[in-house]
Design a protein around this motif. Structure first.
Motif, PDB file in Angstrom:
ATOM      1  N   GLU A 133       0.908  -1.492   0.371  1.00  0.00           N
ATOM      2  CA  GLU A 133      -0.216   0.187  -0.094  1.00  0.00           C
ATOM      3  C   GLU A 133       1.064   1.152   0.076  1.00  0.00           C
ATOM      4  OE1 GLU A 133      -2.754  -0.423   3.345  1.00  0.00           O
ATOM      5  OE2 GLU A 133      -3.995  -2.421   2.653  1.00  0.00           O
ATOM      6  N   ARG A 134       2.007   1.571   0.643  1.00  0.00           N
ATOM      7  CA  ARG A 134       2.550   2.257   0.666  1.00  0.00           C
ATOM      8  C   ARG A 134       3.698   2.814  -0.714  1.00  0.00           C
ATOM      9  NH1 ARG A 134       6.861   1.140   5.482  1.00  0.00           N
ATOM     10  NH2 ARG A 134       8.369   2.306   4.506  1.00  0.00           N
ATOM     11  N   VAL A 135       3.550   1.678  -1.496  1.00  0.00           N
ATOM     12  CA  VAL A 135       4.223   1.851  -2.962  1.00  0.00           C
ATOM     13  C   VAL A 135       3.124   1.902  -3.467  1.00  0.00           C
ATOM     14  CG1 VAL A 135       4.818   1.053  -4.865  1.00  0.00           C
ATOM     15  CG2 VAL A 135       5.570  -0.044  -2.573  1.00  0.00           C
ATOM     16  N   GLU A 136       2.389   1.824  -3.449  1.00  0.00           N
ATOM     17  CA  GLU A 136       0.909   2.313  -4.654  1.00  0.00           C
ATOM     18  C   GLU A 136       0.996   3.960  -3.970  1.00  0.00           C
ATOM     19  OE1 GLU A 136      -3.758   1.315  -5.502  1.00  0.00           O
ATOM     20  OE2 GLU A 136      -2.914   0.369  -3.936  1.00  0.00           O
ATOM     21  N   ARG A 137       0.587   4.285  -2.489  1.00  0.00           N
ATOM     22  CA  ARG A 137       0.454   5.316  -2.372  1.00  0.00           C
ATOM     23  C   ARG A 137       1.477   6.529  -3.261  1.00  0.00           C
ATOM     24  NH1 ARG A 137      -1.306   3.451   2.479  1.00  0.00           N
ATOM     25  NH2 ARG A 137       1.348   4.120   3.484  1.00  0.00           N
ATOM     26  N   SER A 138       2.700   5.827  -3.363  1.00  0.00           N
ATOM     27  CA  SER A 138       4.011   6.760  -3.063  1.00  0.00           C
ATOM     28  C   SER A 138       3.537   7.048  -5.436  1.00  0.00           C
ATOM     29  CB  SER A 138       4.865   6.182  -3.641  1.00  0.00           C
ATOM     30  OG  SER A 138       5.042   5.875  -2.618  1.00  0.00           O
ATOM     31  N   LEU A 139       2.822   5.883  -5.692  1.00  0.00           N
ATOM     32  CA  LEU A 139       2.529   6.062  -6.818  1.00  0.00           C
ATOM     33  C   LEU A 139       1.078   6.683  -8.103  1.00  0.00           C
ATOM     34  CD1 LEU A 139       4.142   2.241  -8.619  1.00  0.00           C
ATOM     35  CD2 LEU A 139       4.906   4.942  -8.772  1.00  0.00           C
ATOM     36  N   ARG A 140       0.171   6.646  -7.012  1.00  0.00           N
ATOM     37  CA  ARG A 140      -0.433   7.000  -7.422  1.00  0.00           C
ATOM     38  C   ARG A 140      -0.875   8.469  -6.927  1.00  0.00           C
ATOM     39  NH1 ARG A 140      -4.802   4.744  -8.978  1.00  0.00           N
ATOM     40  NH2 ARG A 140      -4.351   2.696  -7.800  1.00  0.00           N
ATOM     41  N   VAL A 141      -0.316   9.145  -6.218  1.00  0.00           N
ATOM     42  CA  VAL A 141      -0.129  10.826  -6.721  1.00  0.00           C
ATOM     43  C   VAL A 141      -0.173  11.166  -7.413  1.00  0.00           C
ATOM     44  CG1 VAL A 141      -0.154  10.866  -3.985  1.00  0.00           C
ATOM     45  CG2 VAL A 141       2.132  11.140  -5.141  1.00  0.00           C
ATOM     46  N   HIS A 142       0.865  10.666  -8.396  1.00  0.00           N
ATOM     47  CA  HIS A 142       1.816  11.047  -9.477  1.00  0.00           C
ATOM     48  C   HIS A 142       0.885  10.462 -11.018  1.00  0.00           C
ATOM     49  CE1 HIS A 142       4.951  12.100  -7.458  1.00  0.00           C
ATOM     50  NE2 HIS A 142       4.866  11.591  -6.980  1.00  0.00           N
ATOM     51  N   LEU A 143      -0.291   9.733 -10.734  1.00  0.00           N
ATOM     52  CA  LEU A 143      -1.499  10.151 -11.926  1.00  0.00           C
ATOM     53  C   LEU A 143      -2.155  10.773 -11.855  1.00  0.00           C
ATOM     54  CD1 LEU A 143      -2.525   6.265 -10.786  1.00  0.00           C
ATOM     55  CD2 LEU A 143      -1.195   6.336 -12.627  1.00  0.00           C
ATOM     56  N   GLY A 144      -2.722  11.427 -13.041  1.00  0.00           N
ATOM     57  CA  GLY A 144      -3.202  12.672 -13.713  1.00  0.00           C
ATOM     58  C   GLY A 144      -4.504  11.969 -14.166  1.00  0.00           C
ATOM     59  N   ASP A 145      -5.213  12.762 -14.314  1.00  0.00           N
ATOM     60  CA  ASP A 145      -6.882  12.148 -13.942  1.00  0.00           C
ATOM     61  C   ASP A 145      -6.443  11.439 -15.570  1.00  0.00           C
ATOM     62  OD1 ASP A 145      -7.609  13.305 -12.090  1.00  0.00           O
ATOM     63  OD2 ASP A 145      -8.338  15.390 -12.470  1.00  0.00           O
ATOM     64  N   GLY A 146      -7.332  10.598 -15.353  1.00  0.00           N
ATOM     65  CA  GLY A 146      -7.975  10.081 -16.898  1.00  0.00           C
ATOM     66  C   GLY A 146      -7.271   8.807 -17.156  1.00  0.00           C
ATOM     67  N   LEU A 149      -4.240   4.276 -15.937  1.00  0.00           N
ATOM     68  CA  LEU A 149      -3.773   2.782 -14.186  1.00  0.00           C
ATOM     69  C   LEU A 149      -4.827   3.873 -13.836  1.00  0.00           C
ATOM     70  CD1 LEU A 149       0.280   2.488 -14.538  1.00  0.00           C
ATOM     71  CD2 LEU A 149      -1.945   1.302 -15.551  1.00  0.00           C
ATOM     72  N   GLY A 150      -5.202   5.100 -13.301  1.00  0.00           N
ATOM     73  CA  GLY A 150      -5.810   5.539 -12.630  1.00  0.00           C
ATOM     74  C   GLY A 150      -7.370   4.360 -11.604  1.00  0.00           C
ATOM     75  N   ALA A 151      -7.806   4.055 -12.543  1.00  0.00           N
ATOM     76  CA  ALA A 151      -8.900   3.485 -11.636  1.00  0.00           C
ATOM     77  C   ALA A 151      -8.454   1.850 -10.663  1.00  0.00           C
ATOM     78  CB  ALA A 151      -9.580   2.616 -12.829  1.00  0.00           C
ATOM     79  N   SER A 152      -9.364   1.929  -9.900  1.00  0.00           N
ATOM     80  CA  SER A 152      -8.778   1.468  -8.160  1.00  0.00           C
ATOM     81  C   SER A 152      -7.785   0.142  -8.329  1.00  0.00           C
ATOM     82  CB  SER A 152     -10.340   1.195  -7.562  1.00  0.00           C
ATOM     83  OG  SER A 152     -10.648   0.012  -7.995  1.00  0.00           O
ATOM     84  N   ASP A 153      -7.695  -0.687  -8.917  1.00  0.00           N
ATOM     85  CA  ASP A 153      -6.830  -1.437  -9.393  1.00  0.00           C
ATOM     86  C   ASP A 153      -5.795  -2.043 -10.262  1.00  0.00           C
ATOM     87  OD1 ASP A 153      -8.224  -1.933  -6.446  1.00  0.00           O
ATOM     88  OD2 ASP A 153      -9.738  -3.894  -7.713  1.00  0.00           O
ATOM     89  N   ASP A 154      -6.116  -1.167 -11.209  1.00  0.00           N
ATOM     90  CA  ASP A 154      -5.389  -0.547 -11.779  1.00  0.00           C
ATOM     91  C   ASP A 154      -3.626  -0.697 -11.928  1.00  0.00           C
ATOM     92  OD1 ASP A 154      -7.333  -1.570 -13.591  1.00  0.00           O
ATOM     93  OD2 ASP A 154      -8.162   0.816 -15.066  1.00  0.00           O
ATOM     94  N   GLU A 188       5.049   5.074 -19.545  1.00  0.00           N
ATOM     95  CA  GLU A 188       6.087   5.830 -20.245  1.00  0.00           C
ATOM     96  C   GLU A 188       6.758   5.006 -18.659  1.00  0.00           C
ATOM     97  OE1 GLU A 188       8.660  10.310 -20.567  1.00  0.00           O
ATOM     98  OE2 GLU A 188       5.995   9.556 -20.747  1.00  0.00           O
ATOM     99  N   VAL A 189       7.742   4.916 -18.787  1.00  0.00           N
ATOM    100  CA  VAL A 189       8.700   4.284 -17.733  1.00  0.00           C
ATOM    101  C   VAL A 189      10.097   5.268 -17.796  1.00  0.00           C
ATOM    102  CG1 VAL A 189      10.219   2.428 -16.576  1.00  0.00           C
ATOM    103  CG2 VAL A 189       8.005   2.437 -17.399  1.00  0.00           C
ATOM    104  N   GLY A 190      10.377   6.015 -16.414  1.00  0.00           N
ATOM    105  CA  GLY A 190      11.918   7.221 -16.732  1.00  0.00           C
ATOM    106  C   GLY A 190      13.204   5.746 -16.402  1.00  0.00           C
ATOM    107  N   PRO A 191      13.915   6.331 -16.713  1.00  0.00           N
ATOM    108  CA  PRO A 191      15.797   5.831 -16.397  1.00  0.00           C
ATOM    109  C   PRO A 191      15.798   4.543 -15.237  1.00  0.00           C
ATOM    110  CG  PRO A 191      16.122   8.131 -16.527  1.00  0.00           C
ATOM    111  CD  PRO A 191      15.032   7.980 -16.496  1.00  0.00           C
ATOM    112  N   VAL A 192      15.813   2.972 -15.354  1.00  0.00           N
ATOM    113  CA  VAL A 192      15.371   2.606 -14.807  1.00  0.00           C
ATOM    114  C   VAL A 192      17.262   2.588 -13.788  1.00  0.00           C
ATOM    115  CG1 VAL A 192      15.817   0.259 -14.829  1.00  0.00           C
ATOM    116  CG2 VAL A 192      14.133   0.621 -16.173  1.00  0.00           C
ATOM    117  N   ARG A 193      16.525   3.148 -12.837  1.00  0.00           N
ATOM    118  CA  ARG A 193      18.231   3.424 -11.575  1.00  0.00           C
ATOM    119  C   ARG A 193      17.475   3.215 -10.343  1.00  0.00           C
ATOM    120  NH1 ARG A 193      18.635   8.736 -14.170  1.00  0.00           N
ATOM    121  NH2 ARG A 193      17.419  10.000 -13.143  1.00  0.00           N
ATOM    122  N   PRO A 194      18.336   3.463  -8.880  1.00  0.00           N
ATOM    123  CA  PRO A 194      17.832   3.551  -7.990  1.00  0.00           C
ATOM    124  C   PRO A 194      17.943   4.387  -8.004  1.00  0.00           C
ATOM    125  CG  PRO A 194      20.129   2.682  -8.097  1.00  0.00           C
ATOM    126  CD  PRO A 194      19.898   2.785  -9.081  1.00  0.00           C
TER     127      PRO A 194
END
Length: 197
Positions: A133-146, A149-154, A188-194
């Motif tokens: 859930e912590r991972v999901e929260r960190s990502l979800r704040v960057h999802l724009g409207d529409g 992957l914005g639907a609840s489980d997507d 879209e995925v940015g550079p794969v790095r730590p």
């Protein structure tokens, strides 16, 4: 004839808490590498050896195998959270950090599938769910409207699908497959790095 070390040859003074923090960080980094190469059943002695410390040092920080895996998972989640909270963070950038962890840490993939308890005790399942859930929260704040992957489980379903594609004998092959999976999902995925790397 026994030779005793001269004062200049003696071991350096104990750095106390500084050394403990360095050893813990080295153990977590080593565990991430060893787990990526050998899986979660890798011998703890190999982790200690890779970190450059004795097995006793490992057990001072981590009482058992589960504690080592938990520390790696916690560090992975913390880095994804830091990436998500960084100034100017984007979904693509945070997904790049997440994808790096997927390709580097075999332990991280199981975390992203907390619904598959696999006989794990309820407290382990609850902890894995909380980390997910912590991972999901960190990502979800960057999802724009529409966003697709914005639907609840997507969002987490997409991550689970990508993590399922992260296979292969080398980190490069795992990364190639992860990026191909994101591409097939149209994400879209940015550079794969730590984070910070």
């Amino acid at each position: 004839m026994t030779q005793h070390p001269t004062p200049d040859e003696r071991r350096p003074a104990n750095d106390g808490p500084k050394a403990a923090a360095r050893n813990r960080a080295a153990l977590i980094a080593a565990a991430r590498e060893v787990y990526a190469e050998q899986g979660l059943d890798a011998p703890l002695s190999g982790i200690a050896r890779r970190a450059g410390v004795g097995q006793g040092v490992l057990y001072r920080h981590f009482p058992d195998r589960a504690a080592v895996a938990d520390a790696v998972l916690e560090e992975n989640v913390r880095e994804v959270e830091q990436a998500g909270a960084a100034p100017g963070a984007t979904l693509a950038g945070v997904l790049g950090v997440l994808t790096w962890h997927l390709t580097e840490s075999a332990a991280f993939i199981g975390l992203l599938h907390p619904d598959r308890t696999g006989g794990r005790p309820d407290d382990v399942h609850a902890h894995a769910s909380a980390l997910s859930e912590r991972v999901e929260r960190s990502l979800r704040v960057h999802l724009g409207d529409g966003h697709r992957l914005g639907a609840s489980d997507d969002l987490m379903l997409a991550i689970a699908m990508v993590s399922g594609a992260v296979t292969g004998p080398t980190r490069e092959e795992r990364e190639r497959r992860a990026l191909a999976a994101w591409r097939l999902l149209g994400v879209e995925v940015g550079p794969v790095r730590p984070f910070g790397g």
